[in-house]
Design an enzyme around this catalytic site. Structure first.
Site, short mmCIF file in Angstrom:
data_model
loop_
_atom_site.label_atom_id
_atom_site.label_comp_id
_atom_site.label_asym_id
_atom_site.label_seq_id
_atom_site.Cartn_x
_atom_site.Cartn_y
_atom_site.Cartn_z
N ASP A 194 8.22 -79.97 3.62
CA ASP A 194 8.10 -78.82 4.51
C ASP A 194 8.04 -79.40 5.92
O ASP A 194 7.01 -79.94 6.33
CB ASP A 194 6.81 -78.05 4.16
N LYS A 252 10.54 -78.48 16.57
CA LYS A 252 11.38 -77.66 15.69
C LYS A 252 11.94 -76.43 16.42
O LYS A 252 13.01 -75.94 16.10
CB LYS A 252 10.55 -77.23 14.48
N GLU A 271 12.01 -71.50 3.58
CA GLU A 271 10.57 -71.70 3.34
C GLU A 271 9.94 -70.63 2.44
O GLU A 271 9.25 -70.98 1.47
CB GLU A 271 9.84 -71.78 4.69
#
Ligand code: ADP
Ligand code: MG
Length: 615
Positions: free
Chosen positions: A27, A89, A190
């Site tokens: 993740d 990110k 996700e």
């Protein structure tokens, strides 16, 4: 056969797990990253020596080429703010245009030299670095953590991305993995990974909503879980909404001086610590002030409401009432905020499920998927495209080839044709978005199909094929069917999207639906009218002598009326003028046809004609 193993001096090579190393689940979060491994369907988060599973997605760059990732990088921020970068990110796949208007508030220094074209870079540790390279450093640290914990090499990974990540951001994530020496088995959304972990752990079936509010992004996905098959029915979200915004909203209440990126970061860090305490405490001290939970909740109310609005919209998009949702799964650190949990409960009419660790569930799902992909389990994972993909046709009208929420992988072909006689090339403009006209959508790629043989307008058959692979990456191919001329592009998108535009794209399309449809119909009328004028102009050049003076005058007049109306806003008037012109040109068209037949037969002897007709 390997004769020599070359490795870093002072390091013993790790034992190799099979031919290509172990496969882990990662993740790669905006705020925190987690790496996990699954063996025989049991997943385990890989922790440091203190038992911590979360690796802050923070990188420190020292003068001597030293790179430190995680908590140790975070603690260096106070003394060395210019050498530490976080929340990278948010810049994955983003161009300078995406940041206009918000750059003053960002906790980075954008490198001015690189801010013009392509992905932006940030200045950190004395030089410009790309988001891909910084993400690669985080991935390298996760790979090292896994190898240390497992005592084996790790070379393959399933990496998760927000469901709402566009093509540019997904490509950037893949690139980062490659730089870090990891083969990406699959990019998984996700919330889908969270559902995978949840479904396998509990053996649940039915319709579930995954509400993921992390540091930088919000995603809502509706998934149907059935006998090991996970299908994403719909997704929605906001790529620029998360706990960072809670921190900012709280900091703005303090009205302190935020004159440099360093000051912004310091205040934001203090605000974050205060926010996290307010999850269990009624009030906290923040920069010499006392802040109550009520103050905090008032500050974030508009942000929480935005997530609730998105939930309502995704439900209605999918045609699902909240009562059909069996459960809501909370993912991400920001779902610990009590006001968020209350909002989720209000929207879905039921308390969210909380028997699942919101910080680790995504990595656990990724690890299970990595095991499934390397050992051949029968779990099937179906994701969907978050935004529609299409091509621009005449007049800037978007023809959607793959609509939003289509399960992937998917391949869809559609036929297009040429607009003008003898047209030998066709420009293909690939766009992403929900709006009806190309300038309102995101431009992904442009390419040209050349070498189309000269044919009359509308005779060429050009098949455009869109393929979205399991990672959500798009390839477009165009083929002229009669000759087999083929062009193919892997869509490497341009980075021209405004930050808010991405987040609001779908919302926008709903708001503008009526107006868009009106503009589309207008644009279609214009294209039709222009096509007719083109055709008549071409006919006049070759066969104008078939008309007498009066006829020619009438035709010119009708043609003039079309041209006078075509750029106006009145669709009815355009259609009426075009219809009148078409009506008037009918006898001309008949005469041209007669002449064409006469010409074709000229000089053909009777018996050859008979044999022709017999065929
Ligand atoms: P990401 O997916 O973006 O990496 P996470 O899921 O790790 O993010 O969530 C990080 C966010 O959660 C941060 O904004 C952090 O401040 C917030 N957070 C973590 N713990 C708490 C808490 N106890 N109360 C409120 N917010 C929290
Ligand atoms: Mg997350």
């Amino acid at each position: 056969m390997t004769l020599l193993d070359i490795h870093e001096p002072g390091q013993t090579p790790l034992p190799h797990a099979g031919e290509r190393g172990l496969a882990v689940g990662i993740d790669l979060g905006t705020t925190n990253s987690v790496v996990a491994i699954a063996r025989e369907s049991v997943a385990e988060v890989l922790r440091d020596e203190h038992g911590d599973g979360l690796v802050p997605s923070v990188v420190f760059y020292g003068d001597d080429g030293q790179v430190i990732v995680g908590k140790d990088a975070q603690t260096r921020f106070a003394d060395n703010p210019d050498a530490v970068v976080s929340s990278i990110k948010r810049l994955m796949g983003r161009g300078a245009a995406d940041l206009s208007g918000v750059s003053g508030k960002l906790p980075y220094t954008i490198d001015p030299a690189t801010a013009e074209g392509g992905m932006v870079k940030v200045r950190v540790g004395g030089r410009a670095r790309s988001p891909v390279e910084i993400s690669a450093d985080i991935l390298r640290a996760l790979k090292a953590r896994a190898e240390a914990a497992l005592g084996q090499t790790v070379e393959r990974a399933v990496i998760t991305v927000p469901a709402y990540f566009d093509d540019a951001a997904r490509t950037a994530t893949r690139d980062a993995a490659r730089v870090a020496g990891l083969e990406v088995l699959r990019l998984v959304n996700e919330p889908t990974a969270a559902a995978l972990a949840y479904g396998l752990d509990k053996g649940v079936e039915g319709l579930y909503a995954i509400y993921d509010l992390g540091g930088g992004t919000f995603d809502l996905s509706l998934l149907r879980l059935e006998k090991g098959v996970f299908q994403v029915l719909a997704t929605g979200g906001d790529a620029a909404l998360g706990g960072d915004d809670f921190d900012r909203a709280l900091a703005e209440r303090l009205s302190v001086d935020l004159d440099s990126p360093g000051a912004v970061r310091r205040v934001l860090l203090a605000a974050r610590a205060a926010k996290e305490k307010l999850t269990s405490a009624d009030s906290v001290e923040l920069l010499t002030r006392t802040v109550s939970r009520e103050d905090f909740e008032a500050a974030i109310a508009p942000l929480v409401k935005r997530t609730a609005d998105i939930c309502v919209r995704v439900l209605s998009d999918a045609g699902i009432g909240d009562e059909a949702v069996r459960g809501v799964v909370l993912v991400g650190g920001s779902t610990r905020v009590p006001a968020v949990r209350r909002a989720v409960e209000r929207v879905f009419g039921k308390a969210p499920l909380s028997d699942i660790d919101p910080d680790e569930v995504v990595a656990v799902g990724a690890a299970l998927q990595a095991e499934a992909l390397t050992s051949g389990s029968d779990t099937l994972l179906l994701d969907v495209t978050p935004l529609s993909l299409g091509i621009e046709t005449m007049g800037g009208i978007v023809e959607k080839v793959i609509p939003r929420n289509t399960p992937i992988p998917v391949t869809v072909g559609q036929e297009f044709t040429t607009y003008q006689d003898g047209q030998s090339a066709m420009a293909i403009h690939v766009v992403q978005g929900e709006r009806e006209l190309a300038p309102d959508c995101r431009s992904l790629a442009r390419f040209e199909l050349r070498g189309i043989p000269p044919m009359t307008a509308g005779a060429a058959r050009i098949r455009v094929t869109f393929s979205v692979d399991a990672d959500g990456l798009l390839t477009v191919a165009a083929e002229e069917k009669t000759t087999g001329v083929v062009q193919r592009v892997e869509v490497k998108p341009t980075y021209g999207l405004d930050e808010d535009e991405l987040a609001d794209m779908i919302y926008d399309s709903l708001e503008h639906a009526e107006d868009d449809m009106r503009r589309r119909l207008l644009q279609e009328a214009r294209v039709e009218a222009q096509r007719l004028v083109h055709a008549i102009d071409a006919a006049l050049v070759s066969d104008g002598d078939l008309l007498d003076g009066a006829e020619r005058g009438a035709l010119d007049q009708a043609r003039g009326r079309v041209l006078a109306n075509v750029s106006g806003e009145d669709r009815e008037a355009i259609n009426a003028a075009a219809q009148a012109l078409e009506e008037l040109s009918k006898s001309f068209a008949e005469r041209r046809m007669d002449r064409g037949i006469r010409d074709a037969l000229a000089g053909v002897s009777v018996d050859r004609l008979e044999s022709r007709m017999g065929n």
